[in-house]
Design an enzyme around this catalytic site. Structure first.
Site, PDB file in Angstrom:
ATOM      1  N   THR A 376       0.870  -1.140   0.000  1.00  0.00           N
ATOM      2  CA  THR A 376       0.000   0.000   0.000  1.00  0.00           C
ATOM      3  C   THR A 376       0.918   1.202   0.000  1.00  0.00           C
ATOM      4  O   THR A 376       2.123   1.045   0.088  1.00  0.00           O
ATOM      5  CB  THR A 376      -0.855  -0.147   1.285  1.00  0.00           C
ATOM      6  OG1 THR A 376      -1.640  -1.327   1.123  1.00  0.00           O
ATOM      7  CG2 THR A 376      -1.704   1.017   1.620  1.00  0.00           C
ATOM      8  N   THR A 394      -4.062   1.963  -2.185  1.00  0.00           N
ATOM      9  CA  THR A 394      -3.504   0.620  -2.359  1.00  0.00           C
ATOM     10  C   THR A 394      -4.007  -0.118  -3.583  1.00  0.00           C
ATOM     11  O   THR A 394      -5.093   0.164  -4.083  1.00  0.00           O
ATOM     12  CB  THR A 394      -3.828  -0.240  -1.111  1.00  0.00           C
ATOM     13  OG1 THR A 394      -3.101  -1.456  -1.168  1.00  0.00           O
ATOM     14  CG2 THR A 394      -5.308  -0.547  -0.996  1.00  0.00           C
ATOM     15  N   SER A 447     -10.384  -3.417   5.498  1.00  0.00           N
ATOM     16  CA  SER A 447      -9.022  -2.922   5.289  1.00  0.00           C
ATOM     17  C   SER A 447      -8.325  -2.716   6.633  1.00  0.00           C
ATOM     18  O   SER A 447      -8.975  -2.639   7.679  1.00  0.00           O
ATOM     19  CB  SER A 447      -9.094  -1.592   4.540  1.00  0.00           C
ATOM     20  OG  SER A 447      -7.846  -0.951   4.517  1.00  0.00           O
TER      21      SER A 447
HETATM   22  N1  GLY Z   1      -5.015  -4.107   1.228  1.00  0.00           N
HETATM   23  C1  GLY Z   1      -4.492  -3.758   2.479  1.00  0.00           C
HETATM   24  C2  GLY Z   1      -5.496  -3.105   3.339  1.00  0.00           C
HETATM   25  O1  GLY Z   1      -6.449  -2.548   2.841  1.00  0.00           O
HETATM   26  O2  GLY Z   1      -5.392  -3.130   4.526  1.00  0.00           O
END
Ligand code: GLY
Length: 567
Positions: A376, A394, A447
């Site tokens: 990210t 991300t 997330s």
């Molecule tokens: N894809 C990592 C998050 O959203 O935490």
């Protein structure tokens, strides 16, 4: 605090007058970039500079957000994106706070068991690699929504420098060269063809991306709809479907970014403003900070046995709750108020004992009576008007699903892996999930992104955030504590060694060769499992601290190519 900074400045000034050999390097505080008016800190110098130039032209943080986000999409394809999503938390100069959610969504044709085989077992590569892993992208909707509400300069002015960056190219760093080499075979395998990024680039080479420049130029001409209804959307959908994916034009048409109320809580004299569900970031951060608040961390000292224990135990309990209660608030009821309440959290810590680790196997999610209701990237911006943003965006994994739309010049996310494909089974970050995060059409996946702003005495004090999958929350936590409890500068706070615990697997992960061996031995004696060898990078934190005289200190993590610029 004023005193600490005064001493710090005296120390830095006196250091300048001494020859380097006389300076005790190890104990000298390192200050980040200091500027009077405005600051942008991001994963790439090009992106920070473009954001800063927008501010210098008179734009505000929201204008800078649009430009910086897209500049990262050009120069940091590892995580910067048009094909992904993110979250932004803001605090305007007048104290008004808010957040926007431009997280990806599951396609209309998605269903709960879509990543399970005929025996009901997850097929991880299906949710991680290629077209089936892609969630409906939210980034373009996000930047246009931010611009519509708060922007002051025209989109053309914000994005033209980004188009020029894509045309003229950006210089590959050594870290980028390594990453591109590492993923090269996977790019070719996933795309069944070679792509721009599969070429053998070396550090200092220039990467030009004329296809992405043309995509951005069409977005300048036609606006948000170019991506969700126009030629760009059509080409993206056709490409995804040609590779076996299920996203349709209907999915793109229905996508909306959403304004959300951030999670807001106090820690001693600080007010923390962080991202609400569908990110777990704000809720988990609140839980951990409220659980450790009664303990005297600054007296225990930075990364000492007691500090590590108390932070680890709070993290263990918060991540256990995360896995059960959290998901998309448009689909599941989340008892946020209870989860971050003092009474619930003091009850959660009731069995904590400095003598003995709690075992994660003995700990489940907390009981709430009458259920009330990786890679990210992050950037922080403070403008010359006193507005602040904290943005984390991300593609999920490195270069997302690795699926790259050659005609459009960008990678697509693999965010579908952030759903729990099967309750009780870990995702790519080892995080467990429950029904609250099960797949459903149009649902947003949970997330860990934790874009965060901090106030002190009612004034802006810090903007902070990081990539790092499941380690995002604990990295943001430690950075805030490093400044608040241990008196570090912003730069030292982002550079300081970090550790991480997430309930399951029941192991405390430490950055290698950065912690006192006797402390790790003591932890093991008390029943903690430790791991230094397999530590992934634990966060790449970027932050801005408002100093007592009102100037800004940018802290850019040494673990990446991150850069702070301002004026
Ligand atoms: N894809 C990592 C998050 O959203 O935490």
């Amino acid at each position: 605090m004023r005193l600490i900074y005064l001493l710090l400045f005296i120390l830095v000034i006196s250091c300048k007058t001494k020859p380097e050999s006389e300076i005790e390097i190890k104990t000298r505080p390192v200050l980040g970039v200091i500027e009077k008016n405005a600051m942008v800190v991001s994963a790439r110098e090009e992106a920070s500079k473009i954001g800063k130039e927008i501010l210098q032209k008179g734009g505000n943080v929201f204008d800078a957000m649009v430009a910086t986000e897209m500049a990262l999409a050009v120069s940091y394809p590892y995580a910067g994106n048009l094909g992904g999503g993110g979250f932004m938390v803001y605090r305007k100069a007048n104290g008004e706070t808010g957040a926007i959610d431009y997280r990806e969504k599951a396609p209309l044709a998605a269903y709960k068991d879509m990543y399970l085989d005929e025996n009901g077992d997850p097929i991880p590569e299906k949710s991680q690699l290629g077209a089936m892993a892609v969630g409906v992208p939210g980034t373009i909707a996000g930047i246009f929504e931010v611009h519509k509400k708060f922007g002051t300069l025209p989109i053309r002015e914000l994005l033209t420098p980004v188009v020029q960056l894509a045309q003229k190219g950006y210089i590959i760093t050594e870290k980028q060269e390594k990453r591109l080499r590492h993923f090269r075979e996977l790019f070719i395998e996933t795309n069944k063809d070679t792509i721009l990024y599969a070429q053998s680039f070396k550090a200092n080479d220039t990467i030009k991306n004329p296809k992405l420049a043309a995509t951005l130029q069409r977005i300048i001409e036609n606006g948000r709809d170019e991506f969700y209804k126009g030629e760009t959307g059509q080409k993206m959908v056709e490409y995804i479907q040609s590779k076996g994916g299920i996203i349709t034009m209907d999915d793109l048409n229905k996508y909306e970014a959403k304004w959300r109320d951030p999670v807001q809580f106090t820690y001693k004299d600080l007010t923390i403003i962080s991202m609400s569900p569908p990110s777990s970031g704000g809720v988990c951060l609140a839980q951990i900070m409220k659980m450790i608040e009664p303990y005297d961390l600054s007296n225990y000292g930075h990364n000492t046995l007691k500090s590590i224990q108390i932070i680890t135990e709070a993290e263990r309990r918060a991540y256990a709750d995360r896995s059960f209660y959290l998901g998309d608030p448009d689909f599941v009821k989340i008892p946020v108020d209870t989860l971050i309440s003092d009474s619930y959290l003091s009850d959660r810590m009731k069995d904590f004992d400095f003598e003995q680790a709690t075992l994660s196997s003995d700990l489940s999610y907390g009981s709430i009576p009458g259920y009330e209701s990786s890679e990210t990237t992050h950037y922080s911006v403070v403008d010359q008007f006193g507005n602040a943003i904290s943005v984390t965006t991300t593609l999920n994994g490195a270069y997302g699903s690795k699926l790259y739309v050659p005609e459009l010049g960008f990678f697509l996310n693999n965010e579908m892996d952030d759903f729990s494909a099967k309750p009780g089974m870990p995702n790519m970050f080892g995080l467990l999930g429950a029904e609250a995060n099960a797949i459903a059409p149009e649902k947003r996946m949970l997330s860990s992104m934790t874009p965060t702003l901090v106030e002190k005495d009612g004034e802006l004090w810090m903007s902070v955030g990081t990539p790092g999958g499941s380690t995002i929350i604990t990295s943001v936590l430690q950075t805030i504590l490093n400044v608040k409890e241990y008196g570090m500068t912003m730069q030292d706070a982002v550079n300081a060694p970090r550790f991480h615990h997430q309930w399951l697997p029941d192991v405390v992960v430490f950055e290698p060769n950065s912690f006192d061996k006797s402390i790790l031995d003591s932890l093991r004696t008390k029943g903690y499992k430790t791991n230094e060898e397999e530590s992934r990078v634990i966060g790449k934190v970027d932050g801005i601290l408002v100093l007592p005289d009102g100037s800004l200190e940018g802290g850019a993590d040494k673990r990446g190519d991150d850069t702070a610029v301002g004026f």
